[in-house]
Design a protein around this motif. Structure first.
Motif, PDB file in Angstrom:
ATOM      1  N   SER A  65      44.868  60.376  -9.580  1.00  0.00           N
ATOM      2  CA  SER A  65      43.834  60.489  -8.548  1.00  0.00           C
ATOM      3  C   SER A  65      42.517  60.948  -9.142  1.00  0.00           C
ATOM      4  N   GLN A  66      42.598  61.921 -10.058  1.00  0.00           N
ATOM      5  CA  GLN A  66      41.386  62.392 -10.716  1.00  0.00           C
ATOM      6  C   GLN A  66      40.746  61.286 -11.543  1.00  0.00           C
ATOM      7  N   ASP A  69      39.043  58.966  -9.173  1.00  0.00           N
ATOM      8  CA  ASP A  69      37.782  59.545  -8.703  1.00  0.00           C
ATOM      9  C   ASP A  69      36.704  59.433  -9.771  1.00  0.00           C
TER      10      ASP A  69
END
Length: 231
Positions: A65-66, A69
């Motif tokens: 997810s990071q 992002d």
């Protein structure tokens, strides 16, 4: 080695040590201590075993997810930069187009002015009119209409009306002014031709040149005359 495998290894090691301690304790005659250690190790192992195996997957998902992002932020920055670059290029094109349009307008205006100047100077030469011993007012005016640009004739005529009433032999008794436009002195008109005293075409040519040079046009001269009663 994963987080779970490390912790498992630690638990196994602790259990092994505790077991050895228990054996030693038994041999030394302290079975109670061995039992307590063994139970504590077993309890620790039980607590570690209760940690969900999916925690590792959650950590991986968080990492992904990071990354997503970060990639999205990079994509946004790239898109913003692309938009800004496109805007800069468009602004440069617009500025160039405006400059080109301004240059073209200036060129057209310059050509128009040149054409206007040419039209003013492109008049029939006095020598192109047949010489006569005398000229009527209508004949002098007819010559003037052929020599003066159409949009300037009325202004020229207004000045001549006031200066000489279209008398090409008008001689001012109080000065050296002479002719249709009352050139002062009249001999100035010799710059066009030597017959300035008897040829109205010569006088008209000189008067037109004078008005263009000093006032820009016969209408410019007429505007000045109206304000000052002379030109």
């Amino acid at each position: 080695m994963s987080r779970i495998s490390v912790r498992g290894f630690a638990v196994a090691s602790a259990t092994a040590v505790t077991t050895v301690g228990a054996v030693v304790g038994v041999a030394s005659g302290t079975p109670q201590a061995a039992d307590n250690d063994f139970e504590a190790s077993a309890a620790d192992a039980t607590l570690l075993a209760d940690i969900p195996v999916g925690e590792q997957a959650q950590v991986q998902v968080a990492s992904l997810s990071q990354q997503a992002d970060a990639q999205a932020a990079a994509a946004d920055a790239a898109a913003k930069k692309s938009v800004e670059e496109a805007a800069r290029i468009q602004a440069a094109k617009d500025a160039e187009a405006k400059k080109k349009a301004a240059d073209e307008k200036a060129e057209r205006e310059a050509e128009a002015k040149a054409a206007e100047r040419a039209s003013r100077s492109d008049v029939r030469a006095p020598s192109s009119f047949p010489q006569q011993s005398s000229y009527s007012v209508s004949e002098v005016q007819a010559i003037a209409r052929q020599m003066i640009p159409g949009d300037q004739f009325q202004c020229f005529s207004n000045i001549v009306d006031h200066e000489s009433s279209w008398n090409y032999r008008a001689d001012n008794p109080t000065s050296d002014a002479y002719g249709l436009v009352q050139a002062n002195p009249g001999s100035k008109m010799a710059s066009v031709a030597s017959d300035w005293q008897t040829n109205p075409a010569t006088q008209i040519k000189w008067g037109l040149n004078y008005m263009n040079d000093r006032y820009g046009s016969p209408c410019g001269a007429w505007s000045f005359w109206q304000a000052n009663n002379w030109y």
